[in-house]
Write a protein that holds these residues in place. Structure first.
Motif, PDB file in Angstrom:
ATOM      1  N   LEU A 277      -9.436  -8.573 -21.730  1.00 49.83           N
ATOM      2  CA  LEU A 277     -10.156  -8.950 -22.973  1.00 49.83           C
ATOM      3  C   LEU A 277     -11.288 -10.076 -22.528  1.00 49.83           C
ATOM      4  N   ILE A 278     -10.949 -10.728 -21.653  1.00 48.58           N
ATOM      5  CA  ILE A 278     -12.249 -11.507 -20.990  1.00 48.58           C
ATOM      6  C   ILE A 278     -13.581 -10.665 -20.543  1.00 48.58           C
ATOM      7  N   GLU A 279     -13.290  -9.227 -19.988  1.00 47.11           N
ATOM      8  CA  GLU A 279     -14.108  -8.429 -19.646  1.00 47.11           C
ATOM      9  C   GLU A 279     -14.927  -7.554 -20.888  1.00 47.11           C
ATOM     10  N   THR A 280     -14.323  -7.709 -22.047  1.00 44.70           N
ATOM     11  CA  THR A 280     -14.824  -7.188 -23.138  1.00 44.70           C
ATOM     12  C   THR A 280     -16.128  -7.579 -23.878  1.00 44.70           C
TER      13      THR A 280
ATOM     14  N   ALA B  76     -11.154 -13.395 -29.762  1.00 43.41           N
ATOM     15  CA  ALA B  76     -10.292 -12.956 -28.801  1.00 43.41           C
ATOM     16  C   ALA B  76     -10.522 -13.315 -27.193  1.00 43.41           C
ATOM     17  N   ARG B  77     -11.854 -13.358 -26.916  1.00 33.75           N
ATOM     18  CA  ARG B  77     -12.287 -13.828 -25.800  1.00 33.75           C
ATOM     19  C   ARG B  77     -12.351 -15.339 -25.534  1.00 33.75           C
ATOM     20  N   GLU B  78     -12.388 -15.992 -26.427  1.00 30.42           N
ATOM     21  CA  GLU B  78     -12.157 -17.454 -26.583  1.00 30.42           C
ATOM     22  C   GLU B  78     -10.889 -17.793 -26.250  1.00 30.42           C
ATOM     23  N   VAL B  79      -9.984 -17.221 -26.795  1.00 33.29           N
ATOM     24  CA  VAL B  79      -8.565 -17.265 -26.853  1.00 33.29           C
ATOM     25  C   VAL B  79      -7.885 -16.923 -25.173  1.00 33.29           C
ATOM     26  N   ALA B  80      -8.331 -15.746 -25.165  1.00 34.99           N
ATOM     27  CA  ALA B  80      -7.868 -15.136 -23.725  1.00 34.99           C
ATOM     28  C   ALA B  80      -8.297 -16.232 -22.712  1.00 34.99           C
ATOM     29  N   ALA B  81      -9.643 -16.666 -22.666  1.00 36.08           N
ATOM     30  CA  ALA B  81      -9.929 -17.735 -21.550  1.00 36.08           C
ATOM     31  C   ALA B  81      -8.934 -18.824 -21.526  1.00 36.08           C
ATOM     32  N   GLU B  82      -8.072 -19.239 -22.628  1.00 35.55           N
ATOM     33  CA  GLU B  82      -7.202 -20.345 -22.417  1.00 35.55           C
ATOM     34  C   GLU B  82      -5.884 -19.539 -21.981  1.00 35.55           C
TER      35      GLU B  82
ATOM     36  N   ALA C 160       6.308 -12.954 -22.553  1.00 36.43           N
ATOM     37  CA  ALA C 160       5.908 -13.794 -23.818  1.00 36.43           C
ATOM     38  C   ALA C 160       4.530 -14.136 -23.966  1.00 36.43           C
ATOM     39  N   PHE C 161       3.468 -13.528 -23.126  1.00 37.37           N
ATOM     40  CA  PHE C 161       2.242 -13.822 -23.458  1.00 37.37           C
ATOM     41  C   PHE C 161       1.724 -13.635 -24.898  1.00 37.37           C
ATOM     42  N   ASP C 162       2.297 -12.815 -25.580  1.00 37.27           N
ATOM     43  CA  ASP C 162       1.817 -12.462 -26.749  1.00 37.27           C
ATOM     44  C   ASP C 162       1.869 -13.715 -27.735  1.00 37.27           C
ATOM     45  N   VAL C 163       3.031 -14.394 -27.482  1.00 35.50           N
ATOM     46  CA  VAL C 163       3.261 -15.737 -28.538  1.00 35.50           C
ATOM     47  C   VAL C 163       2.304 -16.747 -28.222  1.00 35.50           C
ATOM     48  N   GLU C 164       1.864 -16.910 -26.957  1.00 35.00           N
ATOM     49  CA  GLU C 164       0.907 -17.906 -26.719  1.00 35.00           C
ATOM     50  C   GLU C 164      -0.335 -17.347 -27.306  1.00 35.00           C
ATOM     51  N   LEU C 165      -0.786 -16.072 -27.098  1.00 32.75           N
ATOM     52  CA  LEU C 165      -2.164 -15.426 -27.749  1.00 32.75           C
ATOM     53  C   LEU C 165      -2.209 -15.650 -29.264  1.00 32.75           C
ATOM     54  N   LEU C 166      -1.071 -15.213 -29.925  1.00 34.04           N
ATOM     55  CA  LEU C 166      -1.102 -15.277 -31.395  1.00 34.04           C
ATOM     56  C   LEU C 166      -1.120 -16.937 -31.720  1.00 34.04           C
ATOM     57  N   ALA C 167      -0.388 -17.786 -30.970  1.00 25.70           N
ATOM     58  CA  ALA C 167      -0.271 -19.104 -31.701  1.00 25.70           C
ATOM     59  C   ALA C 167      -1.634 -19.774 -31.403  1.00 25.70           C
ATOM     60  N   ARG C 168      -2.299 -19.397 -30.403  1.00 24.20           N
ATOM     61  CA  ARG C 168      -3.868 -20.035 -30.125  1.00 24.20           C
ATOM     62  C   ARG C 168      -4.605 -19.576 -31.271  1.00 24.20           C
ATOM     63  N   CYS C 169      -4.374 -18.210 -31.807  1.00 19.31           N
ATOM     64  CA  CYS C 169      -5.316 -17.450 -32.662  1.00 19.31           C
ATOM     65  C   CYS C 169      -4.870 -18.447 -34.183  1.00 19.31           C
ATOM     66  N   THR C 170      -3.653 -18.648 -34.547  1.00 20.00           N
ATOM     67  CA  THR C 170      -3.205 -19.152 -35.726  1.00 20.00           C
ATOM     68  C   THR C 170      -3.603 -20.660 -35.711  1.00 20.00           C
ATOM     69  N   GLY C 171      -3.596 -21.082 -34.380  1.00 21.16           N
ATOM     70  CA  GLY C 171      -4.039 -22.814 -34.286  1.00 21.16           C
ATOM     71  C   GLY C 171      -5.646 -22.922 -34.625  1.00 21.16           C
TER      72      GLY C 171
ATOM     73  N   ARG D  48       1.429 -28.345 -27.345  1.00 21.41           N
ATOM     74  CA  ARG D  48       1.751 -29.785 -27.637  1.00 21.41           C
ATOM     75  C   ARG D  48       0.466 -30.365 -26.942  1.00 21.41           C
ATOM     76  N   ALA D  49       0.379 -30.320 -25.558  1.00 16.23           N
ATOM     77  CA  ALA D  49      -0.319 -31.125 -24.815  1.00 16.23           C
ATOM     78  C   ALA D  49      -1.918 -30.662 -25.099  1.00 16.23           C
ATOM     79  N   PHE D  50      -2.304 -29.333 -25.304  1.00 13.66           N
ATOM     80  CA  PHE D  50      -3.757 -28.949 -25.519  1.00 13.66           C
ATOM     81  C   PHE D  50      -3.925 -28.214 -26.820  1.00 13.66           C
ATOM     82  N   PRO D  51      -3.789 -28.749 -28.020  1.00 13.77           N
ATOM     83  CA  PRO D  51      -3.570 -27.900 -29.241  1.00 13.77           C
ATOM     84  C   PRO D  51      -5.240 -27.327 -29.270  1.00 13.77           C
ATOM     85  N   PRO D  52      -5.286 -26.016 -29.789  1.00 11.69           N
ATOM     86  CA  PRO D  52      -6.600 -25.422 -29.958  1.00 11.69           C
ATOM     87  C   PRO D  52      -7.303 -25.999 -31.186  1.00 11.69           C
ATOM     88  N   ALA D  53      -8.591 -26.000 -31.006  1.00  9.57           N
ATOM     89  CA  ALA D  53      -9.680 -26.573 -32.007  1.00  9.57           C
ATOM     90  C   ALA D  53      -9.812 -25.574 -33.052  1.00  9.57           C
TER      91      ALA D  53
END
Length: 267
Positions: free
Chosen positions: A93-96, A181-187, A194-205, A246-251
């Motif tokens: 995703l970062i390469e796209t 996608a690129r912004e979230v993938a970088a984080e 379980a990476f899908d869960v973090e990916l989607l959680a950061r999108c919804t955040g 919890r420690a680093f909530p997405p803006a």
């Protein structure tokens, strides 16, 4: 213009859609999967491209991509030495660079007709569109064992606590607004299952709704997931995701790109 000239002209234009395919030791399944994917994308009326991420393979996966014949759909190789599907998807995703991006599995378990639906929704303004085997209109051919099915129920219950309102976080068919996608993938920091869960959680955040669509999905032979070997590690991954969010909530961010009115004429 000759067919070869038209093909070269299309391949040289900036793609509107790029699809990432993570691959670890996929020399047996990748050729057939790439043939299906490239044939599908070649029928689309705008430029597309495929990125195959070689995830530390020890077989001929990388060589298949290096020697893939040129065509209307460029296929390029990205190497990811860090093991894990999450690490591979992140690297891809970062390469796209395209306005719209997605990823799917090398076995093409999800029928590629869903690409049309996903892209149509992205063009209409959706930012996250994912395949859902739990959708009432989905057709699912499942050969999983009873133990694995019970484990999947438990995983979905835990995942819903992190990504509310999403019924199937794990279907390997997800499409996004490219900048998001690129912004979230970088984080993304979860390398495994379980990476899908973090990916989607950061999108919804970030305020992006997750739109689930029905799919035709077939359980393909060759899965490397084992409940006995991987369940404890997956629980640890989910726990780490919860702590990390919890420690680093997405803006919250606003869309960085406006869909074109005429994707056919996209430069």
């Amino acid at each position: 213009m000759s067919p070869s000239s038209a093909r070269d002209a299309r391949a040289s234009r900036r793609p509107l859609l790029e699809i990432v395919v993570p691959a670890h030791n996929e020399e047996r399944r990748l050729p057939g999967g790439l043939l299906q994917l490239c044939a599908k994308l070649a029928r689309m009326p705008f430029p597309t491209a495929v990125i195959v991420v070689d995830n530390n393979s020890t077989d001929g996966t990388a060589e298949i991509v290096r020697t893939w014949p040129e065509g209307q759909v460029p296929v390029r190789l990205v190497s990811c030495p860090e093991p894990g599907k999450g690490a591979a998807v992140r690297a891809g995703l970062i390469e796209t660079r395209a306005p719209f991006v997605g990823f799917c599995d090398a076995d093409m378990a999800t029928d590629l007709a869903a690409v049309d639906v996903a892209l149509s929704l992205l063009l209409s303004g959706e930012r996250v569109v994912i395949g859902s085997r739990a959708h009432t209109s989905s057709s699912v051919e499942n050969r999983h064992s009873r133990v694995r099915e019970i484990g999947a129920v438990g995983f979905r219950a835990l995942a819903r606590a992190l990504v509310r309102g999403v019924s199937d976080t794990q279907c390997g068919f997800k499409f996004f607004d490219g900048p998001l996608a690129r912004e979230v993938a970088a984080e993304l920091r979860t390398p495994g299952f379980a990476f899908d869960v973090e990916l989607l959680a950061r999108c919804t955040g970030r305020g992006s709704r997750v739109r689930e669509i029905p799919v035709d999905w077939r359980d393909m032979p060759g899965s490397r997931f084992s409940p006995a070997r991987h369940s404890f590690g997956i629980l640890l991954e989910l726990g780490r995701i919860w702590l990390r969010l919890r420690a680093f909530p997405p803006a919250s961010v606003s869309p960085a790109w406006e869909p074109p009115l005429d994707p056919v004429g996209y430069p």
